[in-house]
Scaffold this motif. Structure first.
Motif, mmCIF file in Angstrom:
data_model
loop_
_atom_site.group_PDB
_atom_site.id
_atom_site.type_symbol
_atom_site.label_atom_id
_atom_site.label_comp_id
_atom_site.label_asym_id
_atom_site.label_seq_id
_atom_site.Cartn_x
_atom_site.Cartn_y
_atom_site.Cartn_z
ATOM 1 N N PHE A 152 0.826 -1.202 0.000
ATOM 2 C CA PHE A 152 0.000 0.000 0.000
ATOM 3 C C PHE A 152 0.861 1.253 0.000
ATOM 4 C CE2 PHE A 152 -2.072 3.469 2.240
ATOM 5 C CZ PHE A 152 -3.322 3.527 1.646
ATOM 6 N N TRP A 153 1.802 1.310 0.928
ATOM 7 C CA TRP A 153 2.592 2.528 1.075
ATOM 8 C C TRP A 153 3.592 2.726 -0.044
ATOM 9 C CZ3 TRP A 153 0.827 6.352 3.535
ATOM 10 C CH2 TRP A 153 0.027 6.169 4.652
ATOM 11 N N ASP A 154 4.107 1.637 -0.612
ATOM 12 C CA ASP A 154 5.000 1.772 -1.765
ATOM 13 C C ASP A 154 4.266 2.431 -2.924
ATOM 14 O OD1 ASP A 154 7.126 0.692 -0.443
ATOM 15 O OD2 ASP A 154 7.025 -1.281 -1.410
ATOM 16 N N MET A 155 3.035 1.980 -3.184
ATOM 17 C CA MET A 155 2.245 2.569 -4.265
ATOM 18 C C MET A 155 1.878 4.009 -3.924
ATOM 19 S SD MET A 155 0.944 1.785 -7.271
ATOM 20 C CE MET A 155 0.663 -0.010 -7.293
ATOM 21 N N HIS A 156 1.463 4.235 -2.698
ATOM 22 C CA HIS A 156 1.076 5.573 -2.242
ATOM 23 C C HIS A 156 2.218 6.563 -2.453
ATOM 24 C CE1 HIS A 156 0.923 8.715 0.905
ATOM 25 N NE2 HIS A 156 -0.409 8.642 0.794
ATOM 26 N N LEU B 19 -3.541 10.552 -6.476
ATOM 27 C CA LEU B 19 -3.520 9.114 -6.197
ATOM 28 C C LEU B 19 -3.453 8.860 -4.696
ATOM 29 C CD1 LEU B 19 -3.458 6.275 -7.408
ATOM 30 C CD2 LEU B 19 -0.952 6.400 -7.383
ATOM 31 N N LYS B 20 -2.669 9.649 -3.981
ATOM 32 C CA LYS B 20 -2.562 9.491 -2.533
ATOM 33 C C LYS B 20 -3.906 9.744 -1.858
ATOM 34 C CE LYS B 20 2.316 10.808 -2.326
ATOM 35 N NZ LYS B 20 3.296 11.841 -1.926
ATOM 36 N N ARG C 140 2.579 2.008 -10.636
ATOM 37 C CA ARG C 140 2.785 0.560 -10.626
ATOM 38 C C ARG C 140 3.938 0.159 -11.534
ATOM 39 N NH1 ARG C 140 -2.259 -3.130 -12.148
ATOM 40 N NH2 ARG C 140 -2.038 -1.917 -14.064
ATOM 41 N N ALA C 141 4.019 0.777 -12.725
ATOM 42 C CA ALA C 141 5.098 0.458 -13.656
ATOM 43 C C ALA C 141 6.457 0.807 -13.068
ATOM 44 C CB ALA C 141 4.880 1.210 -14.970
ATOM 45 N N GLU C 142 6.536 1.927 -12.370
ATOM 46 C CA GLU C 142 7.801 2.333 -11.753
ATOM 47 C C GLU C 142 8.198 1.378 -10.637
ATOM 48 O OE1 GLU C 142 9.860 6.336 -9.801
ATOM 49 O OE2 GLU C 142 7.846 6.426 -10.687
ATOM 50 N N TRP D 12 -0.977 -5.784 -8.300
ATOM 51 C CA TRP D 12 -2.335 -5.582 -7.814
ATOM 52 C C TRP D 12 -3.006 -4.467 -8.578
ATOM 53 C CZ3 TRP D 12 -3.739 -1.184 -4.667
ATOM 54 C CH2 TRP D 12 -2.666 -0.407 -4.219
ATOM 55 N N GLN D 13 -4.325 -4.439 -8.496
ATOM 56 C CA GLN D 13 -5.134 -3.515 -9.272
ATOM 57 C C GLN D 13 -5.874 -2.549 -8.349
ATOM 58 O OE1 GLN D 13 -7.716 -5.862 -11.784
ATOM 59 N NE2 GLN D 13 -6.050 -7.186 -12.453
#
Length: 218
Positions: free
Chosen positions: A50-54, A61-62, A155-157, A172-173
């Motif tokens: 969660f936090w990596d994506m955030h 997005l956040k 997500r790609a990064e 994850w989506q």
């Protein structure tokens, strides 16, 4: 199978709309057409995921991720939430939310983490302020496509960094975040109320996913 099922569902909605408008009285083209059985997604979003994506996302997005984790609604329902929906009740504040898919209306008490986040969304300094809780810095409404582009970029990064570091990548989506939020519930009934489901047949997962609230970074 996934694409075939989505095409069938889209055609069905279009046909029902046309029949409702009196544009056709022909038999429904999807009658008797069986869909494919799809395997249920088993992705569990950990706090690290969660936090990596955030942290890779921009402010839009956040904001969406934190709000969705706290109220557990579908992506489009979260993006439709407006500032003027917030109501006073019994000396406190509530956020009414109606699920577009089912029409179910729910009320979320604005307390604790949700109160802190909404206060942040309402008082943040912007170039311009629009009517939605999740909005761009210039006050524009965030569409599903706009959010999806931001999510896919983050997500790609992350996927690239994971590959370069030789780590294990768990994809994850956006829709998986709703399940993670419902897993925060401690009972089936609480999960039903949070998810605005019509029954309580919502699986509550283990303690690991319950630590995904936006306060539990460490």
């Amino acid at each position: 199978p996934f694409l075939a099922n989505r095409i069938k569902a889209t055609l069905s909605r279009m046909w029902n709309w046309a029949r409702g408008k009196g544009l056709t009285s022909a038999p429904h083209p999807c009658l008797g057409v069986e869909g494919y059985r799809e395997a249920r997604r088993q992705v569990e979003i950990t706090p690290t995921m969660f936090w990596d994506m955030h942290d890779k996302g921009d402010q839009v997005l956040k904001d969406w991720m934190r709000l969705d984790m706290l109220i557990g609604q579908r992506v489009s329902d979260v993006l439709r939430l407006r500032r003027d929906q917030i109501k006073s009740k019994d000396g406190g504040k509530i956020l009414p939310v109606r699920a577009e898919k089912t029409g179910t209306l729910g009320h979320f008490s604005i307390t604790g983490d949700l109160a802190g986040l909404i206060d942040e969304l309402l008082t943040r300094q912007r170039k311009a302020t629009g009517p939605y809780l999740v909005q761009t810095d210039d006050g524009q409404r965030v569409t599903y496509a706009m959010l999806r582009n931001r999510f896919d970029a983050a997500r790609a990064e992350l996927k690239k960094e994971s590959k370069e570091a030789g780590g294990e990548w768990i994809d994850w989506q956006m829709r998986d975040l709703r399940k993670a939020s419902l897993n925060l519930a401690t009972t089936l009934e609480e999960a039903r109320r949070r998810g605005l489901h019509l029954d309580a047949r919502t699986q509550v997962a283990g303690d690991e996913s319950r630590r995904c609230s936006h306060r539990s970074r460490h």
